[in-house]
Design a protein around this motif. Sequence first.
Motif, short mmCIF file in Angstrom:
data_model
loop_
_atom_site.label_atom_id
_atom_site.label_comp_id
_atom_site.label_asym_id
_atom_site.label_seq_id
_atom_site.Cartn_x
_atom_site.Cartn_y
_atom_site.Cartn_z
N SER A 220 8.48 -27.31 -7.54
CA SER A 220 7.75 -27.79 -8.72
C SER A 220 6.59 -28.68 -8.31
O SER A 220 5.49 -28.59 -8.86
CB SER A 220 8.71 -28.54 -9.65
OG SER A 220 9.76 -27.69 -10.08
N VAL A 221 6.82 -29.57 -7.32
CA VAL A 221 5.75 -30.46 -6.83
C VAL A 221 4.63 -29.65 -6.20
O VAL A 221 3.44 -29.89 -6.44
CB VAL A 221 6.33 -31.50 -5.84
CG1 VAL A 221 5.21 -32.29 -5.19
CG2 VAL A 221 7.29 -32.44 -6.57
N LEU A 222 4.98 -28.68 -5.37
CA LEU A 222 3.96 -27.84 -4.73
C LEU A 222 3.16 -27.06 -5.76
O LEU A 222 1.92 -26.92 -5.63
CB LEU A 222 4.64 -26.87 -3.75
CG LEU A 222 5.27 -27.52 -2.50
CD1 LEU A 222 5.95 -26.46 -1.66
CD2 LEU A 222 4.21 -28.25 -1.67
N LEU A 223 3.81 -26.59 -6.79
CA LEU A 223 3.10 -25.88 -7.84
C LEU A 223 2.15 -26.80 -8.58
O LEU A 223 1.01 -26.42 -8.90
CB LEU A 223 4.11 -25.27 -8.81
CG LEU A 223 3.52 -24.46 -9.98
CD1 LEU A 223 2.73 -23.27 -9.47
CD2 LEU A 223 4.64 -23.98 -10.92
N ALA A 224 2.56 -28.05 -8.84
CA ALA A 224 1.68 -29.01 -9.51
C ALA A 224 0.46 -29.33 -8.65
O ALA A 224 -0.67 -29.42 -9.15
CB ALA A 224 2.47 -30.28 -9.84
N LEU A 227 -1.97 -26.39 -8.76
CA LEU A 227 -2.70 -26.34 -10.02
C LEU A 227 -3.78 -27.42 -10.08
O LEU A 227 -4.89 -27.18 -10.57
CB LEU A 227 -1.72 -26.49 -11.19
CG LEU A 227 -0.76 -25.32 -11.42
CD1 LEU A 227 0.21 -25.64 -12.55
CD2 LEU A 227 -1.53 -24.04 -11.74
N ALA A 228 -3.48 -28.63 -9.55
CA ALA A 228 -4.48 -29.70 -9.53
C ALA A 228 -5.67 -29.34 -8.65
O ALA A 228 -6.84 -29.58 -9.00
CB ALA A 228 -3.83 -31.00 -9.05
N ALA A 229 -5.39 -28.74 -7.48
CA ALA A 229 -6.48 -28.33 -6.59
C ALA A 229 -7.34 -27.25 -7.24
O ALA A 229 -8.58 -27.26 -7.14
CB ALA A 229 -5.90 -27.84 -5.28
N LEU A 230 -6.73 -26.32 -7.92
CA LEU A 230 -7.48 -25.27 -8.60
C LEU A 230 -8.34 -25.84 -9.71
O LEU A 230 -9.50 -25.44 -9.88
CB LEU A 230 -6.49 -24.24 -9.16
CG LEU A 230 -7.11 -23.04 -9.89
CD1 LEU A 230 -8.00 -22.25 -8.97
CD2 LEU A 230 -6.01 -22.15 -10.47
N LEU A 231 -7.81 -26.81 -10.45
CA LEU A 231 -8.59 -27.44 -11.52
C LEU A 231 -9.78 -28.20 -10.95
O LEU A 231 -10.91 -28.14 -11.49
CB LEU A 231 -7.68 -28.37 -12.31
CG LEU A 231 -8.32 -29.10 -13.50
CD1 LEU A 231 -8.83 -28.10 -14.53
CD2 LEU A 231 -7.32 -30.05 -14.15
N ALA A 232 -9.59 -28.94 -9.83
CA ALA A 232 -10.69 -29.67 -9.20
C ALA A 232 -11.77 -28.72 -8.71
O ALA A 232 -12.98 -28.99 -8.84
CB ALA A 232 -10.14 -30.51 -8.05
N LEU A 233 -11.38 -27.57 -8.15
CA LEU A 233 -12.35 -26.60 -7.68
C LEU A 233 -13.17 -26.03 -8.83
O LEU A 233 -14.40 -25.86 -8.73
CB LEU A 233 -11.61 -25.48 -6.95
CG LEU A 233 -12.48 -24.34 -6.40
CD1 LEU A 233 -13.46 -24.88 -5.36
CD2 LEU A 233 -11.62 -23.26 -5.79
N LEU A 234 -12.53 -25.77 -9.98
CA LEU A 234 -13.26 -25.27 -11.14
C LEU A 234 -14.25 -26.30 -11.66
O LEU A 234 -15.40 -25.97 -12.02
CB LEU A 234 -12.26 -24.88 -12.23
CG LEU A 234 -11.38 -23.65 -11.93
CD1 LEU A 234 -10.36 -23.45 -13.06
CD2 LEU A 234 -12.23 -22.40 -11.77
N ILE A 235 -13.84 -27.59 -11.70
CA ILE A 235 -14.75 -28.64 -12.18
C ILE A 235 -15.94 -28.79 -11.25
O ILE A 235 -17.10 -28.91 -11.69
CB ILE A 235 -13.98 -29.97 -12.31
CG1 ILE A 235 -12.93 -29.85 -13.44
CG2 ILE A 235 -14.94 -31.12 -12.60
CD1 ILE A 235 -12.06 -31.08 -13.56
N PHE A 236 -15.70 -28.78 -9.94
CA PHE A 236 -16.79 -28.91 -8.97
C PHE A 236 -17.77 -27.74 -9.09
O PHE A 236 -18.99 -27.93 -9.05
CB PHE A 236 -16.21 -29.00 -7.56
CG PHE A 236 -17.26 -29.03 -6.49
CD1 PHE A 236 -17.97 -30.21 -6.21
CD2 PHE A 236 -17.56 -27.89 -5.76
CE1 PHE A 236 -18.93 -30.24 -5.22
CE2 PHE A 236 -18.54 -27.91 -4.77
CZ PHE A 236 -19.23 -29.09 -4.50
#
Length: 273
Positions: A220-224, A227-236
């Motif tokens: 669960s932690v690895l999945l979170a 998802l956070a890394a993917l969100l940061a990449l989209l924002i950048f």
Amino acid sequence: MLRTDPWTDRRLDGWTLVLAMGLGRGQSPLLMALLLLLACLQMGMSLERISYVPQLSSATLAGRLTQSTFTLEQPRGQFSHPSISDSDAIWLVVAHSNATPKFTAPQKVEDTPVPADFPQRGYYLTLRASRALYPGGPPSNQLRVLRVGNDTRCSPRTRGCNRPLPGPGPYRVKFLVMSDRGPMAETEWSSETRLQQAEVLQAAPGPQTAGTVVIIAILSVLLAVLLAALLALLIFTWYDTCGSTPISGPGELVFVRKYDTHHMSRPSTVGGS
């Protein structure tokens, strides 16, 4: 093939002996009439026994056993005895295996047990037919089976309703022939039939439960984090695209101004002297 119940034969022989003793001792005609009436009643209550055991259909038949139905072979050619007429009803008796010893054939059609009586009595009658539907002769190419529990639309209080069976069983069945005067003949009870059961997923034993919880927490932690890394990449990516200078597309014209530098002059023309 029909045969009488041996117990019934012994019982009738007993009544015959009682009548003979009564007549030999000079009993009153009224008493003899009563004894004769009782003997006739006993004879009327006896059932012919058909030496046939209901069988499940072929094992290769799809849907032979489900969670609420099972399929029987039709009892073809088993009701051709002269004492059975074409108008007699042939019922299928469905019973819990432990309720067969207490089964009592109804004396009237109005007393026929229905599926709603199954929880209390442990048996009911269904699939009413006549012997014309079970003819003898060589087998044909048509599929001749009876599916017990195949009607989901009838009311459980309706006589003859073929409702789905309520549990895995075991069940036993037999055929009962009834006329307007009451029961006439019956077959043997079938062997026990157990329906299919849904498989229940069981939890892992206790010693493995803690390890399973730890693994689920780590995943669960690895999945979170993913998802956070993917969100940061989209924002950048969105910020970088919005902050850059527009580039001319294929349909846009770019105009460039032509000019001469101040330290360059046109070369002089050389003439003749």
